[in-house]
Design a protein around this motif. Structure first.
Motif, PDB file in Angstrom:
ATOM      1  N   ARG A 135     -10.895   9.152   8.402  1.00 31.85           N
ATOM      2  CA  ARG A 135     -10.615   8.903   6.987  1.00 31.85           C
ATOM      3  C   ARG A 135     -11.771   7.914   6.354  1.00 31.85           C
ATOM      4  O   ARG A 135     -12.198   7.077   7.076  1.00 31.85           O
ATOM      5  CB  ARG A 135      -9.325   8.112   7.036  1.00 31.85           C
ATOM      6  N   GLU A 194      -5.082  11.990   0.117  1.00 27.29           N
ATOM      7  CA  GLU A 194      -4.089  12.325   1.045  1.00 27.29           C
ATOM      8  C   GLU A 194      -4.453  13.533   1.829  1.00 27.29           C
ATOM      9  O   GLU A 194      -3.675  13.766   3.043  1.00 27.29           O
ATOM     10  CB  GLU A 194      -2.888  12.682   0.334  1.00 27.29           C
ATOM     11  N   SER A 244      -3.065   2.539  -3.426  1.00 23.47           N
ATOM     12  CA  SER A 244      -2.566   3.657  -3.336  1.00 23.47           C
ATOM     13  C   SER A 244      -3.627   4.567  -2.339  1.00 23.47           C
ATOM     14  O   SER A 244      -4.677   4.316  -2.613  1.00 23.47           O
ATOM     15  CB  SER A 244      -2.031   4.337  -4.256  1.00 23.47           C
ATOM     16  N   LEU A 245      -3.201   5.325  -1.452  1.00 26.22           N
ATOM     17  CA  LEU A 245      -3.942   6.348  -0.688  1.00 26.22           C
ATOM     18  C   LEU A 245      -3.557   7.754  -1.304  1.00 26.22           C
ATOM     19  O   LEU A 245      -4.188   8.563  -0.552  1.00 26.22           O
ATOM     20  CB  LEU A 245      -3.658   6.183   0.668  1.00 26.22           C
ATOM     21  N   LEU A 250       0.753  -1.049  -0.138  1.00 27.12           N
ATOM     22  CA  LEU A 250      -0.075   0.019  -0.026  1.00 27.12           C
ATOM     23  C   LEU A 250       0.893   1.338  -0.224  1.00 27.12           C
ATOM     24  O   LEU A 250       1.673   1.346   0.840  1.00 27.12           O
ATOM     25  CB  LEU A 250      -0.824  -0.015   1.146  1.00 27.12           C
ATOM     26  N   TRP A 304      -4.736  -0.087  10.442  1.00 27.63           N
ATOM     27  CA  TRP A 304      -5.769   0.097   9.617  1.00 27.63           C
ATOM     28  C   TRP A 304      -5.949  -1.393   9.243  1.00 27.63           C
ATOM     29  O   TRP A 304      -4.823  -2.389   9.507  1.00 27.63           O
ATOM     30  CB  TRP A 304      -5.554   0.677   8.471  1.00 27.63           C
ATOM     31  N   ALA A 329     -13.615   5.628  -2.858  1.00 26.78           N
ATOM     32  CA  ALA A 329     -13.625   6.118  -1.559  1.00 26.78           C
ATOM     33  C   ALA A 329     -15.187   6.407  -0.635  1.00 26.78           C
ATOM     34  O   ALA A 329     -15.885   6.776  -1.262  1.00 26.78           O
ATOM     35  CB  ALA A 329     -13.071   7.279  -1.200  1.00 26.78           C
ATOM     36  N   MET A 389     -11.683   2.614   1.777  1.00 27.06           N
ATOM     37  CA  MET A 389     -11.359   2.559   0.610  1.00 27.06           C
ATOM     38  C   MET A 389     -11.709   1.337   0.051  1.00 27.06           C
ATOM     39  O   MET A 389     -11.518  -0.048   0.620  1.00 27.06           O
ATOM     40  CB  MET A 389      -9.715   2.775   0.442  1.00 27.06           C
ATOM     41  N   VAL A 425       1.495   4.974   0.746  1.00 22.43           N
ATOM     42  CA  VAL A 425       1.010   6.011   1.677  1.00 22.43           C
ATOM     43  C   VAL A 425       1.655   7.166   1.603  1.00 22.43           C
ATOM     44  O   VAL A 425       2.867   7.390   1.518  1.00 22.43           O
ATOM     45  CB  VAL A 425       1.348   5.093   3.152  1.00 22.43           C
ATOM     46  N   VAL A 431      -0.740   4.468   8.687  1.00 18.43           N
ATOM     47  CA  VAL A 431      -1.853   3.693   8.593  1.00 18.43           C
ATOM     48  C   VAL A 431      -1.553   2.420   9.638  1.00 18.43           C
ATOM     49  O   VAL A 431      -2.256   1.280   9.421  1.00 18.43           O
ATOM     50  CB  VAL A 431      -2.013   3.074   7.019  1.00 18.43           C
TER      51      VAL A 431
END
Length: 583
Positions: A293, A320, A315-316, A227, A238, A355, A296, A229, A235
């Protein structure tokens, strides 16, 4: 019709989950009784017939195509835990469009014997350094009934497994035959509570009279990758898992992410089972509880383009931006604070299309609500709590980027609408004493992915009241309702039902109805158990398929309840139904 009347003395039962089920008994009036000595008293379109031991007017015409009954045995008869009480549906009951002798039918209902489920379960793979012995883990098994109609609740039954003695697990259960989703979740054992076999979801399994499968799952697959970040985002803690797309059930282990210092890419790895390879499961990434947050979602087939489920890249970066404090107040049109339930749902969060964010909260006594929201566009739903005179509201909230409080937002609550009308008897007499219900109509079924990413507004509140002086008036939210008037037992009148009545989204709208109570279609007979013995205290519920189009253009094939009756000590029942639900 002879003008006899009965006194309403029984407490009306409210529907489950009713937020506004309050019927003032002291204001109830006498309800006219449907009784006759000859057909002349019934007027045109009806005849005098025997109904439950008394003479009453019954309809000679009907339009009840697709009618079926649901039988719910009383707890004393079922012999099972309350959560596993069975429900049985009959086949379609044919009702003629015309019956000059009266729409009276003798229908004995026989509860079928339950299906016998006896299954074994074993899985391969290594767990907690125990090689190829997944069968030692006990299971919690849930059978979720698949309903063919929107609005007809699919009941669930559950059981737990025991060791079979051959290195596997066995579970047994007696349930009504039909179609089910079967969900099997391994449970922890001593010294192994962190690396369990993943759950297994078997969709649309037909359970015949005898179901004895050997479920051999083999070794699970692995979902693994990294992932990406953004800088400054942590994270750690998470959770990442994999969901089947039909109901959103978890079909993987739940991975808890661990992020090292200055680590731009965080690894993840979870084991999973996918019983239906024709579907694409959904990767879900959830922030820690209380962290503002979004969750996703990624459909696996859009990430694993070459079919592999390892070395994936997530990907986040599209979300962001840091969250900021948001404050708002819920006020009525006069500027007074309103105590309300508030739902905030993300519409567009950053640049991400995958999201989802949803927060359910309440205001305080000053109407204030507080949230931490990432920059983006949200929909705020507010529904007054305990005040039926005010309606729910919906408003767009655009949150710009920033570090200070985005304060001063206002959600205005309009006055509730009014659903009101007059009800006359079949020969024009004034009706009173019946219970009046407006229940939110069901919407079209959606896939799990659509449910989490599309808007999920608060449903209108159910409203109820009593028919007085031939009229009724209910305070209601805007939306669609299934409306019914339910005369008391003993009146020999059926429910009066109208599906999908619309209350428009305007300030204090008024919907007027002018209704005539019909004479009934009568079903009477005996409810019997699978051994042929009379079944007392069984609830007989009548359902009618209803196809319609919602205001959003969604086609809905749902069902509408049009009556119910309970069997007596000898198993006998008399069920009075409206001849149609037409307007």
């Amino acid at each position: 019709m002879s003008r006899r009347s009965i006194a309403r003395v029984a407490l009306l039962g409210c529907l489950p989950a009713s937020a506004a089920c309050s019927i003032p008994l002291e204001s109830m009036e006498a309800m006219p009784t449907n009784a006759c000595d000859s057909s002349v008293q019934c007027g045109s379109g009806a005849t005098c017939a025997e109904v439950g031991g008394q003479r009453a007017c019954v309809s000679t015409s009907a339009q009840l195509d697709g009618l079926f009954l649901e039988i719910r045995p009383g707890a004393a008869n079922a012999g099972v835990e309350p959560s596993n009480l069975p429900k049985f549906s009959t086949q379609e009951i044919a009702i003629a469009r015309r019956a000059d002798a009266g729409q009276v039918y003798f229908v004995d209902v026989n509860v079928p014997p339950p299906a016998s489920v006896s299954a074994t379960w074993d899985v391969g793979g290594s767990y907690c350094s125990i090689d190829d012995d997944g069968g030692i883990f006990p299971l919690k098994v849930e059978f979720r009934r698949v309903s063919p109609y929107v609005g007809l609740e699919g009941q669930s039954y559950w059981t737990t497994s025991t060791p079979s003695g051959f290195g596997s697990q066995r579970f047994e259960l007696a349930i009504p035959s039909g179609d089910y989703h079967v969900y099997m979740v391994p449970q922890a054992i001593p010294d192994c509570d962190y690396d369990l076999p993943p759950p297994i979801f078997l969709p649309n399994q037909h359970i015949p009279a005898v179901w004895k499968p050997d479920i051999m799952a083999g070794s699970p697959r692995v979902l693994a990758g990294n992932l990406e970040v953004p800088s400054g985002v942590d994270v750690s803690g998470w959770k990442l898992d994999l969901l089947e797309p039909l109901t959103g059930s978890v079909i993987s282990q739940v991975g808890v992410l661990e992020q090292g210092e200055s680590q731009p890419d965080v690894p993840f790895s979870v084991k999973f089972y996918l019983a239906d390879p024709t579907t694409s499961p959904i990767i879900r990434l959830r922030p820690k509880d209380g962290e503002a947050r979004p969750t996703m979602y990624w459909q696996l087939d859009t990430i694993a383009l070459d079919g592999t489920t390892q070395d994936l890249a997530l990907s986040l970066f599209e979300v962001e931006a840091e969250a900021r404090r948001v404050e708002g107040r819920v006020l009525d049109m006069a500027g007074n604070p309103v105590f309300a339930t508030v739902r905030i749902q993300g519409a567009v969060i950053g640049k991400a299309q995958n999201a989802a964010y949803k927060l359910d909260t309440e205001t305080d006594e000053t109407g204030l609500f507080v949230a931490s929201l990432a920059p983006g566009e949200y929909v705020v739903y507010a529904q007054p709590s305990g005040d039926a005179t005010k309606a729910k509201a919906e408003q767009i909230l655009k949150v710009p980027a920033g570090s200070d409080c985005y304060c001063g937002q206002t959600i205005l609550i309009p006055e509730a609408g009014s659903l009101r009308g007059r009800v006359r008897g079949p020969t024009g007499e004034q009706m009173a004493g019946a219970a009046v219900f407006a229940v939110p109509s069901v919407s079209a079924a959606k896939s799990y992915f659509d449910r989490v990413l599309q808007r999920d507004p608060l449903l209108p509140r159910q409203a109820s009241g009593v028919l007085q002086d031939g009229g009724f008036s209910l305070s209601v939210d805007p939306g669609e309702f299934d409306f019914s008037i339910r005369p008391p037992s003993g009146s020999a009148y059926p429910w009066l039902v109208r599906p999908r009545l619309t209350v428009p989204s305007t300030d204090a709208p008024i919907a007027e109805l002018d209704l005539t109570m019909p004479y009934p279609v009568v079903l009477q007979g005996v409810v019997r158990d699978n051994a042929g013995a009379p079944l007392r205290d069984a609830l007989v519920v009548a359902w009618l398929p209803v196809e319609s189009t919602t205001p959003r253009g969604e086609e809905v094939a749902g069902v509408l309840q049009i009556g119910e009756a309970r069997s007596g000590l000898d198993g006998s029942y008399t069920l009075l139904l409206p001849p149609s639900t037409s307007r």
